[in-house]
Write a protein that holds these residues in place. Structure first.
Motif, PDB file in Angstrom:
ATOM      1  N   CYS A   1       0.837  -1.216   0.000  1.00  0.00           N
ATOM      2  CA  CYS A   1       0.000   0.000   0.000  1.00  0.00           C
ATOM      3  C   CYS A   1       0.865   1.257   0.000  1.00  0.00           C
ATOM      4  N   PHE A   2       2.004   1.199  -0.661  1.00  0.00           N
ATOM      5  CA  PHE A   2       2.904   2.347  -0.712  1.00  0.00           C
ATOM      6  C   PHE A   2       2.231   3.578  -1.311  1.00  0.00           C
ATOM      7  N   TRP A   3       1.200   3.369  -2.067  1.00  0.00           N
ATOM      8  CA  TRP A   3       0.478   4.433  -2.771  1.00  0.00           C
ATOM      9  C   TRP A   3      -0.602   5.088  -1.905  1.00  0.00           C
ATOM     10  N   TRP A   4      -0.773   4.669  -0.664  1.00  0.00           N
ATOM     11  CA  TRP A   4      -1.899   5.139   0.145  1.00  0.00           C
ATOM     12  C   TRP A   4      -1.872   6.644   0.403  1.00  0.00           C
ATOM     13  N   GLU A   5      -0.701   7.213   0.506  1.00  0.00           N
ATOM     14  CA  GLU A   5      -0.622   8.672   0.710  1.00  0.00           C
ATOM     15  C   GLU A   5      -1.247   9.412  -0.473  1.00  0.00           C
ATOM     16  N   LEU A   6      -1.116   8.871  -1.670  1.00  0.00           N
ATOM     17  CA  LEU A   6      -1.774   9.473  -2.834  1.00  0.00           C
ATOM     18  C   LEU A   6      -3.293   9.365  -2.719  1.00  0.00           C
ATOM     19  N   ALA A   7      -3.768   8.240  -2.197  1.00  0.00           N
ATOM     20  CA  ALA A   7      -5.216   8.088  -1.988  1.00  0.00           C
ATOM     21  C   ALA A   7      -5.709   9.105  -0.965  1.00  0.00           C
TER      22      ALA A   7
ATOM     23  N   ARG B   1      -8.443  12.023  -1.595  1.00  0.00           N
ATOM     24  CA  ARG B   1      -9.621  12.190  -0.740  1.00  0.00           C
ATOM     25  C   ARG B   1      -9.745  13.640  -0.286  1.00  0.00           C
ATOM     26  N   ARG B   2      -8.644  14.219   0.165  1.00  0.00           N
ATOM     27  CA  ARG B   2      -8.669  15.621   0.612  1.00  0.00           C
ATOM     28  C   ARG B   2      -9.049  16.554  -0.523  1.00  0.00           C
ATOM     29  N   PHE B   3      -8.480  16.307  -1.694  1.00  0.00           N
ATOM     30  CA  PHE B   3      -8.804  17.153  -2.845  1.00  0.00           C
ATOM     31  C   PHE B   3     -10.286  17.065  -3.185  1.00  0.00           C
ATOM     32  N   LEU B   4     -10.827  15.857  -3.213  1.00  0.00           N
ATOM     33  CA  LEU B   4     -12.239  15.699  -3.565  1.00  0.00           C
ATOM     34  C   LEU B   4     -13.167  16.311  -2.517  1.00  0.00           C
ATOM     35  N   LEU B   5     -12.871  16.096  -1.233  1.00  0.00           N
ATOM     36  CA  LEU B   5     -13.761  16.587  -0.186  1.00  0.00           C
ATOM     37  C   LEU B   5     -13.633  18.090   0.042  1.00  0.00           C
ATOM     38  N   VAL B   6     -12.444  18.623  -0.102  1.00  0.00           N
ATOM     39  CA  VAL B   6     -12.246  20.051   0.168  1.00  0.00           C
ATOM     40  C   VAL B   6     -12.285  20.870  -1.113  1.00  0.00           C
ATOM     41  N   GLY B   7     -11.578  20.428  -2.119  1.00  0.00           N
ATOM     42  CA  GLY B   7     -11.490  21.208  -3.346  1.00  0.00           C
ATOM     43  C   GLY B   7     -12.684  21.054  -4.265  1.00  0.00           C
ATOM     44  N   LEU B   8     -12.939  19.844  -4.686  1.00  0.00           N
ATOM     45  CA  LEU B   8     -13.989  19.595  -5.662  1.00  0.00           C
ATOM     46  C   LEU B   8     -15.387  19.790  -5.081  1.00  0.00           C
ATOM     47  N   MET B   9     -15.590  19.320  -3.860  1.00  0.00           N
ATOM     48  CA  MET B   9     -16.931  19.438  -3.258  1.00  0.00           C
ATOM     49  C   MET B   9     -17.320  20.888  -2.968  1.00  0.00           C
ATOM     50  N   SER B  10     -16.341  21.782  -2.919  1.00  0.00           N
ATOM     51  CA  SER B  10     -16.677  23.185  -2.665  1.00  0.00           C
ATOM     52  C   SER B  10     -17.327  23.853  -3.880  1.00  0.00           C
ATOM     53  N   VAL B  11     -17.207  23.238  -5.045  1.00  0.00           N
ATOM     54  CA  VAL B  11     -17.812  23.830  -6.240  1.00  0.00           C
ATOM     55  C   VAL B  11     -18.982  23.013  -6.799  1.00  0.00           C
ATOM     56  N   VAL B  12     -19.175  21.782  -6.303  1.00  0.00           N
ATOM     57  CA  VAL B  12     -20.263  20.932  -6.783  1.00  0.00           C
ATOM     58  C   VAL B  12     -21.531  21.263  -6.018  1.00  0.00           C
ATOM     59  N   GLU B  13     -22.497  21.862  -6.695  1.00  0.00           N
ATOM     60  CA  GLU B  13     -23.792  22.162  -6.081  1.00  0.00           C
ATOM     61  C   GLU B  13     -23.621  22.773  -4.686  1.00  0.00           C
TER      62      GLU B  13
ATOM     63  N   GLY C   1     -23.649  24.227  -1.207  1.00  0.00           N
ATOM     64  CA  GLY C   1     -24.704  24.474  -0.236  1.00  0.00           C
ATOM     65  C   GLY C   1     -25.930  23.587  -0.367  1.00  0.00           C
ATOM     66  N   SER C   2     -25.896  22.609  -1.240  1.00  0.00           N
ATOM     67  CA  SER C   2     -27.086  21.784  -1.475  1.00  0.00           C
ATOM     68  C   SER C   2     -26.985  20.427  -0.780  1.00  0.00           C
ATOM     69  N   VAL C   3     -28.113  19.750  -0.725  1.00  0.00           N
ATOM     70  CA  VAL C   3     -28.150  18.396  -0.189  1.00  0.00           C
ATOM     71  C   VAL C   3     -27.356  17.464  -1.102  1.00  0.00           C
ATOM     72  N   VAL C   4     -27.398  17.719  -2.387  1.00  0.00           N
ATOM     73  CA  VAL C   4     -26.660  16.895  -3.353  1.00  0.00           C
ATOM     74  C   VAL C   4     -25.166  16.908  -3.022  1.00  0.00           C
ATOM     75  N   GLN C   5     -24.651  18.062  -2.685  1.00  0.00           N
ATOM     76  CA  GLN C   5     -23.240  18.186  -2.321  1.00  0.00           C
ATOM     77  C   GLN C   5     -22.912  17.301  -1.121  1.00  0.00           C
ATOM     78  N   LEU C   6     -23.763  17.338  -0.114  1.00  0.00           N
ATOM     79  CA  LEU C   6     -23.542  16.539   1.086  1.00  0.00           C
ATOM     80  C   LEU C   6     -23.673  15.042   0.809  1.00  0.00           C
ATOM     81  N   VAL C   7     -24.645  14.675  -0.014  1.00  0.00           N
ATOM     82  CA  VAL C   7     -24.847  13.258  -0.339  1.00  0.00           C
ATOM     83  C   VAL C   7     -23.653  12.717  -1.125  1.00  0.00           C
ATOM     84  N   ILE C   8     -23.172  13.465  -2.100  1.00  0.00           N
ATOM     85  CA  ILE C   8     -22.013  13.019  -2.882  1.00  0.00           C
ATOM     86  C   ILE C   8     -20.799  12.859  -1.971  1.00  0.00           C
ATOM     87  N   ALA C   9     -20.570  13.832  -1.098  1.00  0.00           N
ATOM     88  CA  ALA C   9     -19.436  13.743  -0.167  1.00  0.00           C
ATOM     89  C   ALA C   9     -19.609  12.553   0.777  1.00  0.00           C
ATOM     90  N   GLY C  10     -20.819  12.330   1.269  1.00  0.00           N
ATOM     91  CA  GLY C  10     -21.074  11.199   2.152  1.00  0.00           C
ATOM     92  C   GLY C  10     -20.861   9.872   1.457  1.00  0.00           C
TER      93      GLY C  10
END
Length: 169
Positions: free
Chosen positions: A30-36, A40-52, A54-63
């Motif tokens: 699992c030497f690659w786990w730091e990349l995972a 995860r941080r990029f998707l939850l902090v970066g990408l999710m901040s622009v996807v819908e 303030g909406s429920v959809v944003q929270l559901v996708i993140a969940g």
């Protein structure tokens, strides 16, 4: 990527040594786990901040992403030390609980708006009545339990390391 075979085989090469800080805490497979983790941080902090935003959809996708990551983490158990796996799993589970608690609270707030209350019959209003205090307590307990468990495991690791040093001396 080029150093993967050397990392898995445990060979110290001119390429694997300088990047050892990235994989040292993980099992060789699992030497690659730091990349995972970074993904995860990029998707939850970066990408999710622009996807819908303030909406429920944003929270559901993140969940849902948190659940997927939790399952992957549970299957991979990437850390060399099992206690690190436990802390990481508890943190991921707590984050999942947080996102779905936010979804529940958001739906409850939506159901309380005058526009929705005027449309919903009383029976449906009762079904959408969310005990916000209870959801908040469950979320809080989840986070505090994770912090407590992490602290306990940290203390146990310190004690274990101290005992090991005493036996070596």
């Amino acid at each position: 990527y080029r150093a993967r075979k050397d990392i898995i085989d445990g060979k110290a090469t001119s390429l694997s040594r300088p990047i050892a800080f990235l994989y040292r805490e993980f099992d060789a497979t699992c030497f690659w786990w730091e990349l995972a983790e970074m993904l995860r941080r990029f998707l939850l902090v970066g990408l999710m901040s622009v996807v819908e935003a303030g909406s429920v959809v944003q929270l559901v996708i993140a969940g849902l992403f948190c659940i997927l990551y939790l399952v992957l983490q549970l299957h991979a158990q990437p850390f060399k030390d099992a206690s690190d796996d436990y802390v990481a799993l508890a943190s991921s589970a707590s984050l999942t609980v947080l996102f779905f608690s936010c979804v529940i609270i958001k739906v409850g707030v939506l159901a309380e708006t005058p526009e929705v209350e005027s449309i919903l019959p009383p029976r449906l209003r009762e079904l959408f009545d969310i005990p916000t205090a209870l959801v908040s307590v469950v979320t809080f307990v989840s986070v505090v339990a994770t912090l407590g468990m992490s602290s306990l495991i940290t203390l146990l690791q310190v004690h274990k390391n101290r005992q090991r040093r005493l036996h070596e001396a």
